[in-house]
Design an enzyme around this catalytic site. Sequence first.
Site, PDB file in Angstrom:
ATOM      1  CB  CYS A  80       7.113  10.350   8.068  1.00  0.00           C
ATOM      2  SG  CYS A  80       5.729   9.750   8.982  1.00  0.00           S
ATOM      3  CG  ASN A  92      -0.358   0.634   2.424  1.00  0.00           C
ATOM      4  OD1 ASN A  92      -0.379   1.859   2.579  1.00  0.00           O
ATOM      5  ND2 ASN A  92       0.225  -0.183   3.285  1.00  0.00           N
TER       6      ASN A  92
END
Lengths: 317, 256
Positions: free
Chosen positions: A143, A83
């Site tokens: 991130c 994903n």
Amino acid sequence: MQRRTSIRVERGGIVSNLKVNIAGVEFKNPIITASGTFGFGREFNNFYPLSDLGGICTKGLTLMPRDGNPAPRIAETKSGIINSVGLQNPGIEHYLATDDKWLAEQDTVVIANIAGASLDDYIAMGEKINESNAQMVELNISCPNVKAGGMAFGVLPASVEQVTRAVKNVCKKPVITKLSPNVSCIADNAKAAQNGGADGISLINTLSAMAVNYKTRKPILFNNNGGLSGACVKPVALKMVWDCYNAVDIPIIGLGGITSYTDVLEFMICGARAVQVGTYNFTEPMGASQIAKDLENYVKEQDMDINDLVGSLILNK
Amino acid sequence: MRDIVCEILSNKEVGENIFEMVLLADRVDDIQGGQFVNIQLPNKEMLLRRPFCLCDFDEVNKTFTICYAVVGEGTKVLSGLAVGQQLKATLPLGNGFLLSGKYNKIMLIGGGMGSAVLPAIARRNKDVECVCYLGFANKGKVVLEEKLREVCSKVVVATDDGSYGESGFVTNIAKADLDSLGVDAIFCCGPEVMYRAIKKTFADVNIPIFVSLEQRMGCGIGACLVCNCKIEREGKQGYYRVCKDGPVFELKEVVL
């Protein structure tokens, strides 16, 4: 270390126990739903009461709302999915205004997953999350750090320690650092999180991966690459949980490809005190609840304290 | 929405590589036209459920129908399943297309497998007159014509190569008839290229035009934010979920 069962025998008999405790927070069972696979719980509440679960981990929250990546955001691979949602979320303010109170009423532990694009973001989120009813915070450090050249916070031990410490300095809730498997030695990063003051670690986040269409010669995901999860990653996750269990003293939440209560037992034997169920929520909307029920039956049948399993792996000579 | 076990009652090839599967459910009275079902394959290597529009339903026998083309590994597995096989399914999902009380007569346009959405819409809204325009690539791909004749006052079939019915693109044929039909809304389901064509060809039309979108899905219930589509509302563009905010949207708000 004295085994819990023997303690309970001294107190007059074994009573099966499914409760676990992580950094002072009690979970009625060790089943938590993983961030990004469960939204803020409302959709799954159509299928079963969230109180069936030990806890839920929210969708990753950021200071400002994020649109995320263009479609396609998902590709299926054998026994797995890749994903690349890109942290689409309505932002922390929206969460506090619309979901926080509702979640607090669901009789399950709420772990707020927070993310940022800079150290300042994490600090601001760590402060902001104090206003929520969430009992714990999970740091998404996969991130990219936009201010430091784009390498993810979770890659180098030094930045894992730095971001964990920065959030710990401002956040009043227990902090769980979620570790990325895309590193050279995950045990070093586990130690770094512990040194930074983490109250626990969770692992593994998704594995960096790509799916390709041979006809178009293009990656299937718009973002070209994404994170692999699902049953195919379980063996990788088990090994990493065991490695981390042997490296740190803080509690571990294990995740990666869990689809049954026996998977949960395996993760706990490798050192996890609790687990998260992620991709399986897509396959089986009732899945996490069913695993919790199956686990409860097993523990009753065995008349055992689930905590006795943690780190009980017996290595071959 | 609920998660149930369904039994395959039939699974037949009705066109070139196109199958109709009838499944027995616990109930179908809550199905709206335009909604979908997320079906689990028996092959455990394929983790994701497959979303199919709820093509038709039978309230007496508690069955629903899906109509699908074999395009990938999942539909290949599905096409080989035998009668009696049990499958897990979550349904009904998504926002349907509600007509009763809003419209008196509507035009349904189907492009290829997009036509599979139309029968349930007409069957669920019996007080609304439906006129139907179906477009297929060629004669071998024509499906659902008989089913739609049961529930629509008019059915026009067109093929791109003229091998069956009228010749040409169904969007042009539907547009030519539009003024004489007196419909007060249009519902269209087909590939994205068809929506682009409709945006252009129907630009001067002042009645609402609805379309059904599709996208690769994860959970199918709105939690994972995987099946995004770009929608413009109140002058602002943003991502919406095909599975929960849609799949039916007004064409004018869809950013193509």
